[in-house]
Design an enzyme around this catalytic site. Structure first.
Site, PDB file in Angstrom:
ATOM      1  N   ASP A 215     -10.545  -5.237  -1.111  1.00  0.00           N
ATOM      2  CA  ASP A 215      -9.559  -4.728  -0.156  1.00  0.00           C
ATOM      3  C   ASP A 215     -10.261  -3.913   0.927  1.00  0.00           C
ATOM      4  O   ASP A 215     -10.911  -2.918   0.622  1.00  0.00           O
ATOM      5  CB  ASP A 215      -8.553  -3.856  -0.925  1.00  0.00           C
ATOM      6  CG  ASP A 215      -7.431  -3.315  -0.046  1.00  0.00           C
ATOM      7  OD1 ASP A 215      -7.311  -3.745   1.119  1.00  0.00           O
ATOM      8  OD2 ASP A 215      -6.661  -2.472  -0.552  1.00  0.00           O
TER       9      ASP A 215
ATOM     10  N   MET B 254      -2.380   4.615  -3.755  1.00  0.00           N
ATOM     11  CA  MET B 254      -3.365   5.602  -3.282  1.00  0.00           C
ATOM     12  C   MET B 254      -2.687   6.962  -3.370  1.00  0.00           C
ATOM     13  O   MET B 254      -2.329   7.606  -2.375  1.00  0.00           O
ATOM     14  CB  MET B 254      -3.801   5.237  -1.852  1.00  0.00           C
ATOM     15  CG  MET B 254      -4.733   4.021  -1.845  1.00  0.00           C
ATOM     16  SD  MET B 254      -4.835   3.211  -0.245  1.00  0.00           S
ATOM     17  CE  MET B 254      -3.388   2.160  -0.344  1.00  0.00           C
TER      18      MET B 254
ATOM     19  N   ASP C  96       0.822  -1.217   0.000  1.00  0.00           N
ATOM     20  CA  ASP C  96       0.000   0.000   0.000  1.00  0.00           C
ATOM     21  C   ASP C  96       0.856   1.267   0.000  1.00  0.00           C
ATOM     22  O   ASP C  96       1.594   1.525   0.944  1.00  0.00           O
ATOM     23  CB  ASP C  96      -0.894   0.017   1.251  1.00  0.00           C
ATOM     24  CG  ASP C  96      -2.031  -0.979   1.155  1.00  0.00           C
ATOM     25  OD1 ASP C  96      -2.841  -0.866   0.217  1.00  0.00           O
ATOM     26  OD2 ASP C  96      -2.107  -1.877   2.025  1.00  0.00           O
TER      27      ASP C  96
ATOM     28  N   HIS D  80      -0.528  -1.045  -4.605  1.00  0.00           N
ATOM     29  CA  HIS D  80      -1.816  -0.332  -4.542  1.00  0.00           C
ATOM     30  C   HIS D  80      -1.516   1.148  -4.343  1.00  0.00           C
ATOM     31  O   HIS D  80      -1.166   1.585  -3.253  1.00  0.00           O
ATOM     32  CB  HIS D  80      -2.648  -0.909  -3.384  1.00  0.00           C
ATOM     33  CG  HIS D  80      -3.971  -0.232  -3.202  1.00  0.00           C
ATOM     34  ND1 HIS D  80      -4.753  -0.414  -2.082  1.00  0.00           N
ATOM     35  CD2 HIS D  80      -4.668   0.627  -4.000  1.00  0.00           C
ATOM     36  CE1 HIS D  80      -5.862   0.284  -2.199  1.00  0.00           C
ATOM     37  NE2 HIS D  80      -5.824   0.942  -3.348  1.00  0.00           N
TER      38      HIS D  80
HETATM   39  C1  DX5 Z   1      -6.441   0.515   3.150  1.00  0.00           C
HETATM   40  C2  DX5 Z   1      -5.507  -0.391   2.403  1.00  0.00           C
HETATM   41  C3  DX5 Z   1      -5.675  -1.810   2.720  1.00  0.00           C
HETATM   42  C4  DX5 Z   1      -5.447  -2.157   4.163  1.00  0.00           C
HETATM   43  C5  DX5 Z   1      -6.382  -3.283   4.473  1.00  0.00           C
HETATM   44  O1  DX5 Z   1      -6.551   1.723   2.517  1.00  0.00           O
HETATM   45  O2  DX5 Z   1      -5.686  -0.242   1.002  1.00  0.00           O
HETATM   46  O3  DX5 Z   1      -4.890  -2.639   1.869  1.00  0.00           O
HETATM   47  O4  DX5 Z   1      -4.150  -2.547   4.482  1.00  0.00           O
HETATM   48  O5  DX5 Z   1      -6.302  -3.556   5.810  1.00  0.00           O
HETATM   49  P1  DX5 Z   1      -7.339  -4.515   6.536  1.00  0.00           P
HETATM   50  O6  DX5 Z   1      -7.346  -5.800   5.794  1.00  0.00           O
HETATM   51  O7  DX5 Z   1      -6.816  -4.603   7.913  1.00  0.00           O
HETATM   52  O8  DX5 Z   1      -8.684  -3.813   6.448  1.00  0.00           O
HETATM   53 ZN    ZN Z   2      -4.668  -1.713  -0.242  1.00  0.00          ZN
END
Ligand code: DX5
Ligand code: ZN
Length: 221
Positions: free
Chosen positions: A177, A70, A37, A68
């Site tokens: 996710d 963001m 992330d 990923h």
């Molecule tokens: C949140 C991330 C996720 C996060 C998920 O914005 O994109 O990948 O790590 O965490 P859990 O599985 O704990 O909700």
């Molecule tokens: Zn993520």
């Protein structure tokens, strides 16, 4: 035959002081890929890890790494993340001025292009360019933080995407996710998800990560 369900542990829930150990442990526990992330403090109100960390972990595992992003206008960094070892580059539809061009840049850099949708973004947002998309990541929480509760109202979007892909006759990997744990994974799988990202659901599983990965993978009916 039901598809193989892939589990993608999110490193956000790992112990960053011992990242190498966490990566070895999730690979040995049977993970199919690693979810990495990247947050820019702009697209989401949090800042995490980036290119130098990806470079450092790349030699530690053979598993595909899903980056990923963001990040606003993520394609600006496609080449650097590809060189650092990313295999899948998941970009947000909401973060790209020109999503189609951003996917082209991702492929030109040698990575599989994924498109992620925030909870408020409908499945129809990607319909016009569906044949160009290999993989979609449905956010089942607002992106930005691990450990949030799963949003069951996203299940319909997962099924819509599966049906859209079937109608279009295109292969679309559907990943989810956010808040995926043993008790929520089954609904996501039954709705059409085939790849499950899970951070706290895997790393904090009481019986250990191997048992957690197996339980999440087998949670569908
Ligand atoms: C949140 C991330 C996720 C996060 C998920 O914005 O994109 O990948 O790590 O965490 P859990 O599985 O704990 O909700
Ligand atoms: Zn993520």
């Amino acid at each position: 035959m039901s598809p193989h369900i892939k589990i993608s542990p999110s490193l956000l829930a790992a112990d960053f002081a011992h990242l190498a150990d966490s990566i070895t442990a999730i690979e040995e526990a049977g993970a199919d890929e690693i979810h990495f992330d990247v947050m820019d403090g702009n697209f989401v109100p949090n800042i995490t890890i980036g290119i130098p960390v990806l470079e450092a972990i790349r030699p530690l595992t053979k598993l595909p790494i899903d980056v990923h992003m963001m990040v606003v206008e993520p394609a600006r960094y496609a080449r650097e993340f590809a060189v650092a070892g990313g295999d899948i580059f998941t970009i947000h539809a909401e973060a790209c001025d020109d999503l189609e061009a951003s996917l082209c840049d991702t492929r030109a850099a040698g990575m599989i292009g994924g498109v992620s949708l925030k909870p408020d973004t409908p499945a129809s947002a990607i319909q016009p360019i569906l044949p160009l998309i290999e993989r979609v990541l449905v956010m089942t929480v607002e992106p930005g933080f691990g450990g949030q509760p799963f949003m069951p109202e996203m299940l319909r979007k997962i099924t819509e995407l599966r049906d859209m892909a079937r109608t279009a006759g295109t292969d679309l990997e559907i990943a989810v996710d956010g808040g995926i744990k043993v008790d929520t994974a089954g609904e996501a799988i039954n709705a059409g998800a085939t790849t499950l990202v899970s951070g706290t659901g895997v790393f904090n599983f009481p019986g250990g990560m191997k048992t957690g990965i197996e339980a999440i993978r087998n949670a569908g009916s």
